[in-house]
Design a protein around this motif. Structure first.
Motif, short mmCIF file in Angstrom:
data_model
loop_
_atom_site.label_atom_id
_atom_site.label_comp_id
_atom_site.label_asym_id
_atom_site.label_seq_id
_atom_site.Cartn_x
_atom_site.Cartn_y
_atom_site.Cartn_z
N ALA A 27 60.35 -5.96 -46.59
CA ALA A 27 61.31 -4.86 -46.61
C ALA A 27 60.69 -3.61 -46.02
O ALA A 27 59.47 -3.44 -46.01
CB ALA A 27 61.77 -4.58 -48.04
N GLY A 28 61.56 -2.73 -45.52
CA GLY A 28 61.12 -1.46 -44.98
C GLY A 28 60.83 -1.53 -43.50
O GLY A 28 60.81 -2.60 -42.89
N LEU B 3 59.32 -10.76 -55.13
CA LEU B 3 60.03 -12.03 -54.94
C LEU B 3 60.95 -12.33 -56.12
O LEU B 3 62.07 -12.83 -55.93
CB LEU B 3 59.04 -13.17 -54.72
N ASP B 4 60.49 -12.02 -57.32
CA ASP B 4 61.34 -12.23 -58.51
C ASP B 4 62.59 -11.36 -58.42
O ASP B 4 63.71 -11.82 -58.71
CB ASP B 4 60.56 -11.90 -59.78
N ALA B 5 62.41 -10.10 -58.03
CA ALA B 5 63.56 -9.19 -57.92
C ALA B 5 64.51 -9.64 -56.80
O ALA B 5 65.73 -9.54 -56.93
CB ALA B 5 63.08 -7.77 -57.66
N GLY C 173 69.00 -10.29 -54.94
CA GLY C 173 69.32 -10.49 -53.53
C GLY C 173 68.75 -9.41 -52.65
O GLY C 173 68.16 -8.43 -53.13
N PRO C 174 68.92 -9.53 -51.34
CA PRO C 174 68.35 -8.55 -50.40
C PRO C 174 69.16 -7.26 -50.34
O PRO C 174 70.37 -7.24 -50.56
CB PRO C 174 68.40 -9.28 -49.06
N PRO D 108 61.61 -15.55 -46.85
CA PRO D 108 62.14 -15.41 -48.22
C PRO D 108 63.49 -14.71 -48.25
O PRO D 108 64.36 -15.07 -49.05
CB PRO D 108 61.06 -14.59 -48.94
N CYS D 109 63.68 -13.73 -47.36
CA CYS D 109 64.97 -13.04 -47.30
C CYS D 109 66.03 -13.93 -46.69
O CYS D 109 67.20 -13.88 -47.07
CB CYS D 109 64.84 -11.75 -46.49
#
Length: 229
Positions: free
Chosen positions: A52-53, A199-201, A206-207, A217-218
């Protein structure tokens, strides 16, 4: 030694390296300065690997013979030292620029091309450079004759190390601001990298719009969203 001098911290009493030592420490830059290219810019990026980011790049032009004590590869420095050095670099440099490419641009272009775009944006803010010293492999988008690629340059070339610090401090601050909007993912701690917490979140929530949906993973979580939708 006077009591006043003795009271100064050891760091404050360090002398500037001798001219001979400086030429050795700044060997890469000197190779271009001697050719009359005085505006040599170090260029580096951070954030290629997170889920992310944005990916963030910085470019820094230091004055000739400028040596800032403590500047090193940003990954080797703690957050407090990076913040202090970020201020010193901004004060002492001739010019600096910071650029970014968003998660959406990373998904559209791929991470390599998005990194090149972030570098181009950073370099455009310098107001001109005679030559670029870039960490890592060559970046064709920058012009092969215009830059020299140096693997490991963030730990061995002073102006590249300076750029790595500016890029890291800028990106960490961006991720901390995003974390306030999306607190479940722990971005103020993991900076968007794929830690177990993140990863848990991602599995639970979700993304977000700031996740790189082209990263595996996303991709999986986005596919689940589409199925559920």
């Amino acid at each position: 030694m006077s009591p006043r001098a003795a009271s100064k911290p050891a760091a404050a009493r360090k002398r500037k390296p001798s001219p001979q030592r400086l030429r050795k420490l700044l060997a890469r830059e000197w190779a271009w300065w001697e050719q009359g290219m005085l505006r040599v810019a170090g260029v580096d990026e951070v954030g290629r690997g997170p889920l992310a980011g944005p990916v963030v790049a910085a470019a820094v032009i230091l004055p000739t013979d400028c040596w800032i004590e403590g500047v090193d590869d940003s990954k080797k420095l703690n957050a407090e030292r990076r913040t202090r050095l970020d201020l010193l670099i901004r004060e002492r440099c001739l010019a600096f620029g910071v650029g970014a490419a968003s998660a959406a641009e990373i998904d559209r272009l791929n991470i390599r091309r998005a990194t090149a775009l972030a570098m181009q944006r950073a370099i455009a803010r310098l107001g001109g450079a005679d030559h670029l010293l870039v960490d890592g492999l060559a970046v064709p988008e920058l012009g092969l004759e215009r830059h020299s690629a140096i693997v490991g340059g963030d730990g061995s070339v002073h102006c590249i190390s300076a750029a790595s610090i500016l890029a890291k401090v800028t990106r960490d601050r961006l991720m901390a601001r995003l974390a306030a909007r999306y607190p479940a993912y722990g971005w103020e701690r993991n900076m968007g990298y794929g830690t177990p917490e993140h990863l848990d979140a991602l599995g639970l929530h979700g993304p977000t719009p700031h996740h790189r949906r082209s990263f595996q993973p996303c991709q999986l979580e986005f596919a689940d969203e589409l199925v559920e939708g």
